[in-house]
Design a protein around this motif. Sequence first.
Motif, PDB file in Angstrom:
ATOM      1  N   ASP A  59       5.512 -30.743  12.253  1.00 42.92           N
ATOM      2  CA  ASP A  59       4.710 -29.965  11.323  1.00 42.92           C
ATOM      3  C   ASP A  59       5.377 -30.084   9.956  1.00 42.92           C
ATOM      4  N   LEU A  60       4.651 -30.606   8.969  1.00 42.98           N
ATOM      5  CA  LEU A  60       5.246 -30.802   7.648  1.00 42.98           C
ATOM      6  C   LEU A  60       5.572 -29.486   6.955  1.00 42.98           C
ATOM      7  N   ALA A  61       5.054 -28.388   7.468  1.00 43.95           N
ATOM      8  CA  ALA A  61       5.402 -27.088   6.913  1.00 43.95           C
ATOM      9  C   ALA A  61       6.759 -26.593   7.399  1.00 43.95           C
ATOM     10  N   ASN A  62       7.386 -27.342   8.297  1.00 46.10           N
ATOM     11  CA  ASN A  62       8.683 -26.941   8.862  1.00 46.10           C
ATOM     12  C   ASN A  62       9.762 -27.936   8.424  1.00 46.10           C
ATOM     13  N   PRO A  63      10.430 -27.672   7.311  1.00 46.40           N
ATOM     14  CA  PRO A  63      11.442 -28.629   6.834  1.00 46.40           C
ATOM     15  C   PRO A  63      12.634 -28.747   7.769  1.00 46.40           C
TER      16      PRO A  63
ATOM     17  N   THR B 260       3.403 -22.378  17.700  1.00 44.93           N
ATOM     18  CA  THR B 260       2.785 -23.470  16.956  1.00 44.93           C
ATOM     19  C   THR B 260       1.291 -23.311  16.777  1.00 44.93           C
TER      20      THR B 260
ATOM     21  N   THR C 140      -5.908 -27.136   8.066  1.00 50.17           N
ATOM     22  CA  THR C 140      -5.046 -26.093   8.626  1.00 50.17           C
ATOM     23  C   THR C 140      -3.670 -26.597   9.039  1.00 50.17           C
ATOM     24  N   GLU C 141      -3.509 -27.911   9.211  1.00 49.43           N
ATOM     25  CA  GLU C 141      -2.209 -28.450   9.607  1.00 49.43           C
ATOM     26  C   GLU C 141      -1.962 -29.784   8.912  1.00 49.43           C
ATOM     27  N   ARG C 142      -0.700 -30.028   8.583  1.00 51.31           N
ATOM     28  CA  ARG C 142      -0.252 -31.335   8.108  1.00 51.31           C
ATOM     29  C   ARG C 142       0.885 -31.780   9.027  1.00 51.31           C
ATOM     30  N   GLN C 143       0.733 -32.922   9.624  1.00 52.91           N
ATOM     31  CA  GLN C 143       1.712 -33.416  10.586  1.00 52.91           C
ATOM     32  C   GLN C 143       2.219 -34.789  10.143  1.00 52.91           C
TER      33      GLN C 143
ATOM     34  N   ASP D  19       1.074 -39.938   8.129  1.00 49.29           N
ATOM     35  CA  ASP D  19       0.757 -38.506   8.181  1.00 49.29           C
ATOM     36  C   ASP D  19      -0.599 -38.276   8.815  1.00 49.29           C
TER      37      ASP D  19
ATOM     38  N   ASN E  61      11.762 -31.394  10.453  1.00 49.99           N
ATOM     39  CA  ASN E  61      11.676 -32.715   9.828  1.00 49.99           C
ATOM     40  C   ASN E  61      13.058 -33.252   9.477  1.00 49.99           C
TER      41      ASN E  61
END
Length: 285
Positions: free
Chosen positions: A258-262, A172, A128-131, A278, A265
């Motif tokens: 959160d890797l879904a938030n460019p 979040t 559910t999450e990639r950090q 990661d 990052n």
Amino acid sequence: MRPDDWYLTQDLDAFLERAGEFLRSRPALHTVPLTVVDSLRRRGPHIYGPEAPLFGTLDTAGEVRGVFFRTPPHRLNLTSLTEEEAEALAERLAADGHRLPGVAADRDTAALFAAAWQRRAGVESRQTERQRLYRLGELTSPGPVPAGRARIAVAADRDLLIRWHDAFMDDTGAHNGQDAGAWADSRIAYGGITLWETPDGTPVAMSGATPQVAGQVRVAPVYTPPALRGRGYAGAATVEVSRAAQDSGAAEVLLFTDLANPTSNGLYQRIGYRPVTDFAVYEFG
């Protein structure tokens, strides 16, 4: 590797006696257990929920090789494990009747344990999450500094911190069970939140930092209300928090994204944060 190689306890002191040196040996990778355990010691065992936390250490031949903690009702959190070690832990927890909502760990360990738990407990798992964990290198301003200044949040800001804490958690999905008022009081007590305010004194963003533990400080949370985003406020506040952490003598200043938030990052890399490794979160059932 046997399931009984995992030592389980609800005694924080007993856990730290076994695992403290191991956790301090890799403070960046162990930033979450280090800071959570520190919070439990400072603020009591029930800050994340009414049930007692559970801790575990994998001890073979007198050497600690892995650690977990769980603050029910929240997910399991693991340090790096091999496939065999993850399988042994899943077998032990399933045999003891534990029900887990999920797991968080470095990417490979999380995947290994999720697969093992699916086999042992007969539940489905999904990521559910990639950090990404970052470490601060050379601190750099990400661009023109917005008008205003940084200041440490004080008691008069308590209601604002409560509102922004809850808004950050909603944004979040990282609800951790803490009472927002108690969280605000704790942060105010040690100067753990920096606000960026406009020239007229209006707070427009916050950036926090954990207390220094084992030479590491983790920046969190970082929040700007939606209507005020895109103006550089969060970046400016995070630069100030990062600088203060370095000035305090922290050997490592860290943060998760959160890797879904460019956007975030990219921002943190412009400030000077560099990738470490990661992490991933899986939910069960």
